[in-house]
Design a protein around this motif. Sequence first.
Motif, PDB file in Angstrom:
ATOM      1  N   TYR A 158       0.822  -1.210   0.000  1.00 57.04           N
ATOM      2  CA  TYR A 158       0.000   0.000   0.000  1.00 57.04           C
ATOM      3  C   TYR A 158       0.857   1.261   0.000  1.00 57.04           C
ATOM      4  N   ASN A 159       2.021   1.159   0.591  1.00 56.33           N
ATOM      5  CA  ASN A 159       2.959   2.284   0.591  1.00 56.33           C
ATOM      6  C   ASN A 159       3.407   2.613  -0.834  1.00 56.33           C
ATOM      7  N   ILE A 160       3.801   1.598  -1.578  1.00 56.83           N
ATOM      8  CA  ILE A 160       4.283   1.798  -2.949  1.00 56.83           C
ATOM      9  C   ILE A 160       3.151   2.295  -3.860  1.00 56.83           C
ATOM     10  N   VAL A 161       1.989   1.638  -3.767  1.00 59.04           N
ATOM     11  CA  VAL A 161       0.845   2.051  -4.592  1.00 59.04           C
ATOM     12  C   VAL A 161       0.455   3.488  -4.275  1.00 59.04           C
ATOM     13  N   GLY A 162       0.370   3.814  -2.990  1.00 59.74           N
ATOM     14  CA  GLY A 162      -0.013   5.159  -2.584  1.00 59.74           C
ATOM     15  C   GLY A 162       0.964   6.222  -3.066  1.00 59.74           C
ATOM     16  N   ALA A 163       2.260   5.934  -2.951  1.00 58.98           N
ATOM     17  CA  ALA A 163       3.278   6.897  -3.374  1.00 58.98           C
ATOM     18  C   ALA A 163       3.219   7.148  -4.878  1.00 58.98           C
ATOM     19  N   LEU A 164       3.071   6.075  -5.657  1.00 60.19           N
ATOM     20  CA  LEU A 164       3.021   6.217  -7.114  1.00 60.19           C
ATOM     21  C   LEU A 164       1.768   6.971  -7.559  1.00 60.19           C
ATOM     22  N   VAL A 165       0.623   6.622  -6.985  1.00 57.16           N
ATOM     23  CA  VAL A 165      -0.626   7.298  -7.357  1.00 57.16           C
ATOM     24  C   VAL A 165      -0.571   8.770  -6.977  1.00 57.16           C
ATOM     25  N   TRP A 166      -0.078   9.044  -5.780  1.00 60.02           N
ATOM     26  CA  TRP A 166       0.006  10.425  -5.279  1.00 60.02           C
ATOM     27  C   TRP A 166       0.901  11.301  -6.157  1.00 60.02           C
ATOM     28  N   THR A 167       2.131  10.870  -6.357  1.00 62.71           N
ATOM     29  CA  THR A 167       3.089  11.700  -7.088  1.00 62.71           C
ATOM     30  C   THR A 167       2.724  11.846  -8.567  1.00 62.71           C
ATOM     31  N   PHE A 168       2.381  10.736  -9.205  1.00 65.78           N
ATOM     32  CA  PHE A 168       2.098  10.802 -10.633  1.00 65.78           C
ATOM     33  C   PHE A 168       0.831  11.603 -10.927  1.00 65.78           C
ATOM     34  N   SER A 169      -0.224  11.411 -10.125  1.00 62.21           N
ATOM     35  CA  SER A 169      -1.484  12.113 -10.396  1.00 62.21           C
ATOM     36  C   SER A 169      -1.348  13.619 -10.197  1.00 62.21           C
ATOM     37  N   ILE A 170      -0.748  14.031  -9.092  1.00 61.78           N
ATOM     38  CA  ILE A 170      -0.671  15.458  -8.791  1.00 61.78           C
ATOM     39  C   ILE A 170       0.346  16.166  -9.679  1.00 61.78           C
ATOM     40  N   MET A 171       1.510  15.564  -9.879  1.00 58.70           N
ATOM     41  CA  MET A 171       2.533  16.218 -10.695  1.00 58.70           C
ATOM     42  C   MET A 171       2.128  16.269 -12.165  1.00 58.70           C
ATOM     43  N   LEU A 172       1.508  15.212 -12.663  1.00 54.82           N
ATOM     44  CA  LEU A 172       1.043  15.220 -14.053  1.00 54.82           C
ATOM     45  C   LEU A 172      -0.119  16.198 -14.234  1.00 54.82           C
ATOM     46  N   ALA A 173      -0.966  16.322 -13.204  1.00 55.67           N
ATOM     47  CA  ALA A 173      -2.059  17.283 -13.273  1.00 55.67           C
ATOM     48  C   ALA A 173      -1.523  18.699 -13.422  1.00 55.67           C
ATOM     49  N   GLY A 174      -0.536  19.045 -12.607  1.00 52.23           N
ATOM     50  CA  GLY A 174       0.072  20.364 -12.714  1.00 52.23           C
ATOM     51  C   GLY A 174       0.776  20.567 -14.043  1.00 52.23           C
ATOM     52  N   HIS A 175       1.440  19.523 -14.518  1.00 50.22           N
ATOM     53  CA  HIS A 175       2.205  19.600 -15.769  1.00 50.22           C
ATOM     54  C   HIS A 175       1.300  19.857 -16.977  1.00 50.22           C
ATOM     55  N   TYR A 176       0.233  19.081 -17.084  1.00 49.99           N
ATOM     56  CA  TYR A 176      -0.627  19.194 -18.265  1.00 49.99           C
ATOM     57  C   TYR A 176      -1.624  20.352 -18.166  1.00 49.99           C
ATOM     58  N   LEU A 177      -2.025  20.713 -16.957  1.00 49.87           N
ATOM     59  CA  LEU A 177      -2.874  21.889 -16.813  1.00 49.87           C
ATOM     60  C   LEU A 177      -2.128  23.156 -17.194  1.00 49.87           C
ATOM     61  N   ASP A 178      -0.839  23.184 -16.866  1.00 47.79           N
ATOM     62  CA  ASP A 178      -0.032  24.349 -17.239  1.00 47.79           C
ATOM     63  C   ASP A 178       0.121  24.454 -18.750  1.00 47.79           C
ATOM     64  N   LYS A 179       0.223  23.318 -19.417  1.00 50.97           N
ATOM     65  CA  LYS A 179       0.330  23.347 -20.877  1.00 50.97           C
ATOM     66  C   LYS A 179      -0.963  23.824 -21.525  1.00 50.97           C
ATOM     67  N   SER A 180      -2.094  23.457 -20.921  1.00 47.13           N
ATOM     68  CA  SER A 180      -3.395  23.865 -21.462  1.00 47.13           C
ATOM     69  C   SER A 180      -3.775  25.279 -21.053  1.00 47.13           C
ATOM     70  N   PHE A 181      -3.370  25.654 -19.834  1.00 49.15           N
ATOM     71  CA  PHE A 181      -3.719  26.985 -19.307  1.00 49.15           C
ATOM     72  C   PHE A 181      -2.463  27.629 -18.723  1.00 49.15           C
ATOM     73  N   PRO A 182      -1.634  28.244 -19.554  1.00 54.86           N
ATOM     74  CA  PRO A 182      -0.364  28.828 -19.087  1.00 54.86           C
ATOM     75  C   PRO A 182      -0.546  29.891 -18.007  1.00 54.86           C
ATOM     76  N   GLU A 183      -1.718  30.536 -17.977  1.00 61.09           N
ATOM     77  CA  GLU A 183      -1.954  31.583 -16.977  1.00 61.09           C
ATOM     78  C   GLU A 183      -2.194  30.999 -15.593  1.00 61.09           C
ATOM     79  N   LEU A 184      -2.166  29.679 -15.483  1.00 62.10           N
ATOM     80  CA  LEU A 184      -2.403  29.005 -14.210  1.00 62.10           C
ATOM     81  C   LEU A 184      -1.433  29.479 -13.133  1.00 62.10           C
ATOM     82  N   LYS A 185      -0.215  29.785 -13.534  1.00 62.07           N
ATOM     83  CA  LYS A 185       0.803  30.222 -12.576  1.00 62.07           C
ATOM     84  C   LYS A 185       0.381  31.473 -11.819  1.00 62.07           C
TER      85      LYS A 185
END
Length: 215
Positions: A158-185
């Motif tokens: 559960y530690n490994i699954v939780g860490a992977l889901v947490w980091t990948f979901s949040i960091m990818l969300a920020g990454h792709y939202l910024d590409k779609s909406f540059p004014e997000l910053k």
Amino acid sequence: MSDIWDLFQHLFNPKWIFLYFGNTAFLILLIIVFAETGFFIGFFLPGDSLLFTAGIFGENLCKNFYNVPFFVIILIVSIVAILGNIQGYWLGYKSGKLLYKKNDSFFFKKKHLILAKLFYNKYKTTALIMSRFLPIFRSFAPIVAGAIRVDFKKFMVYNIVGALVWTFSIMLAGHYLDKSFPELKNHLEWIILLIVLTTTLPIIFRLKKKKKALI
């Protein structure tokens, strides 16, 4: 003294960390992720918002870290998050019972430990995945798991699954939202505040009601 206080306030502004520290921002990110999940003093650190902001500044992180792919950056953060939870588990395993007798301080609040135990009792080992997205619980869930002697192999799954889901979901969300909406910053503070409020407050209220019912 005012300079130290200003620095302390800036540490709660993830955007400032990536803009000010440049090449060392990634190291600071890793230290905060480990501290937040590995020690109970990490409950006040900006984990979710820092990962989200890291996703927004992902290209800069890659350039400052040997031009590795963004996937590698996220994977490294995931590994550090896993190690942090292992540290938290062993902290709870070795001194969990003593923590319940520890007096409150700026870095430690017994009520946070009690809330985390209620949360863990309600959701069992899946709490280790869910808690990744919840401040306070993220710091105390592995400690509670160690204190109640959860099987280490089960904990690690559960530690490994939780860490992977947490980091990948949040960091990818920020990454792709910024590409779609540059004014997000320009509105980052409000977005982070909204994320924290919508994910944390409902569960805290429910657990506090359950705590009162047990008293």
